[in-house]
Design a protein around this motif. Structure first.
Motif, short mmCIF file in Angstrom:
data_model
loop_
_atom_site.label_atom_id
_atom_site.label_comp_id
_atom_site.label_asym_id
_atom_site.label_seq_id
_atom_site.Cartn_x
_atom_site.Cartn_y
_atom_site.Cartn_z
N THR A 1 13.13 8.13 -1.44
CA THR A 1 11.99 7.39 -1.30
C THR A 1 11.62 6.83 -0.08
O THR A 1 10.62 6.86 0.51
CB THR A 1 11.43 6.76 -2.65
N ALA A 2 12.74 5.90 0.01
CA ALA A 2 12.80 5.03 1.21
C ALA A 2 12.55 5.78 2.52
O ALA A 2 11.65 5.30 3.45
CB ALA A 2 14.02 4.07 1.50
N ILE A 3 13.18 6.81 2.72
CA ILE A 3 13.38 7.83 3.85
C ILE A 3 11.85 8.29 4.31
O ILE A 3 11.51 8.32 5.26
CB ILE A 3 14.38 8.85 3.99
N ILE A 4 11.25 8.95 2.98
CA ILE A 4 10.12 9.72 2.95
C ILE A 4 9.05 8.45 3.52
O ILE A 4 8.17 8.82 4.23
CB ILE A 4 9.68 10.08 1.68
N LEU A 5 9.16 7.28 3.02
CA LEU A 5 8.19 6.34 3.21
C LEU A 5 8.09 5.71 4.60
O LEU A 5 7.16 5.88 5.41
CB LEU A 5 8.37 5.17 2.27
N TRP A 6 9.42 5.84 5.33
CA TRP A 6 9.45 5.04 6.54
C TRP A 6 9.41 6.22 7.78
O TRP A 6 8.64 6.05 8.71
CB TRP A 6 10.95 4.40 6.45
N ASP B 1 2.58 19.65 2.49
CA ASP B 1 3.93 20.30 2.41
C ASP B 1 5.09 19.49 3.21
O ASP B 1 6.19 19.79 2.81
CB ASP B 1 3.59 21.65 3.28
N TYR B 2 4.68 18.78 4.25
CA TYR B 2 5.85 18.00 5.16
C TYR B 2 6.56 17.15 4.23
O TYR B 2 7.72 16.74 4.22
CB TYR B 2 5.49 17.60 6.22
N VAL B 3 5.63 16.45 3.20
CA VAL B 3 6.50 15.46 2.17
C VAL B 3 7.19 16.29 1.28
O VAL B 3 8.06 15.71 0.84
CB VAL B 3 5.22 14.50 1.66
N LEU B 4 6.53 17.13 0.66
CA LEU B 4 7.23 18.08 -0.27
C LEU B 4 8.52 18.60 0.29
O LEU B 4 9.69 18.75 -0.23
CB LEU B 4 6.15 19.11 -0.97
N ALA B 5 8.39 19.00 1.39
CA ALA B 5 9.68 19.47 2.14
C ALA B 5 10.49 18.68 2.20
O ALA B 5 12.02 18.88 2.33
CB ALA B 5 9.32 20.12 3.54
N ALA B 6 10.27 17.26 2.60
CA ALA B 6 11.40 16.33 2.65
C ALA B 6 12.01 15.94 1.36
O ALA B 6 12.98 15.80 1.29
CB ALA B 6 10.53 15.16 3.31
N GLY C 1 0.81 -1.22 0.00
CA GLY C 1 0.03 -0.20 -0.26
C GLY C 1 0.77 1.23 -0.13
O GLY C 1 0.50 2.09 -0.77
N LEU C 2 2.10 1.17 0.96
CA LEU C 2 2.74 2.62 0.66
C LEU C 2 3.40 2.42 -0.61
O LEU C 2 3.36 3.79 -1.12
CB LEU C 2 4.06 2.12 1.46
#
Length: 289
Positions: free
Chosen positions: A193-198, A181-186, A110-111
């Motif tokens: 991708t792995a860091i954003i997902l985890w 925005d917190y995902v866009l900032a990341a 799902g992620l």
């Protein structure tokens, strides 16, 4: 601070406070209490009653409750209490392993599907829609009947039909979170991708997945018991609550307790898991906070 970023930290702090107040919600406290008592009986029961749950004693068949046999004996002279305790270990153990398995399968899929989108998401969702169009119980019966009746195939059949709901729930959450925005900032900050997902998306799905898993435990126990009742699960002489229901069916009019005791055990576990799940859903719902 941007609204979306501040909302992210607000939701995180609310969830942390919700865990501390979980025992103060009556619904959750009652469910936890019931489940704790059942687990303690499962662990302590063999130390109290030392009867072997597999030993057949035809001279002791269909005995009423006594000091030696607290709940009496079944049609083969086996201690019902000992079989209930051993059956609890089987039923609860299988349901726990199934929950862990479907979580390990459904959450990563799902992620990845929700975050990457595109062809990966389209391909996975078409497969999920196709499998999800079939009734879960009928599909589990078909898989278990095709593979053969035993505990391992029973677990595999349930896992193959239950991971879909987890993938769908996680994907829907990721679709709503990935544009914030917190995902866009990341992304701008150079996170892969792995860091954003985890690190960023995983904390947002823990609470819904936990609630879903808690509510699904009761449903999985019912599926396990139903398949065992049909002869597709635990095989004799292995004790399992659904199999005990099937064994006691011919004696229901003369010895109804052979079906009442395992049926009551199934009902109490399912109710306690549903109470815990409902309580967690209310506690972890950020909007209600």
């Amino acid at each position: 601070m941007n609204v979306n970023v501040s909302t992210y930290y607000c939701q995180t702090s609310i969830r942390k406070g919700a865990w501390r107040n979980m025992l103060y919600v009556p619904m959750t406290a009652v469910g936890l209490g019931m489940l704790t008592i059942i687990v303690l009986l499962t662990l302590v029961g063999p130390l109290i009653v030392h009867n072997d749950f597999t030993t057949v004693q035809m001279s002791e068949r269909l005995q009423p409750s006594s000091w030696q046999y607290p709940l009496g004996t079944d049609h083969m002279g086996r201690c019902i209490f000992s079989r209930l305790v051993a059956g609890a270990q089987t039923t609860l153990g299988i349901s726990g392993l199934v929950i862990i398995s479907v979580t390990l399968i459904g959450v990563p899929l799902g992620l990845v599907s929700g975050y990457l989108g595109g062809r990966v998401d389209a391909l996975l969702m078409r497969f999920v829609d196709g499998v999800g169009a079939l009734p879960e119980f009928i599909l589990a019966i078909t898989i278990c009947g095709f593979l053969g009746p035993n505990i391992t195939n029973l677990m595999l059949a349930i896992v193959l039909v239950k991971w879909i709901s987890y993938a769908r729930v996680v994907r829907s959450i990721v679709l709503s979170e990935r544009e914030k925005d917190y995902v866009l900032a990341a992304r701008v900050g150079g996170c892969g991708t792995a860091i954003i997902l985890w690190r960023h998306l995983m904390p947002q799905i823990i609470s819904p997945v936990l609630v879903l898993a808690t509510l699904n435990i009761g449903e999985i126990i019912l599926i396990i018991s139903s398949l065992s009742y049909l002869g597709l699960g635990a095989q004799p002489p292995a004790p399992e609550w659904g199999a005990m229901l099937n064994d006691g069916r011919p004696y229901f009019q003369t010895m109804p307790q052979l079906m009442i005791y395992p049926g009551l055990a199934i009902m109490l576990v399912v109710i306690s898991c549903n109470l815990i799940g409902d309580g967690l859903r209310d506690i972890l719902d950020v909007r209600s906070q």
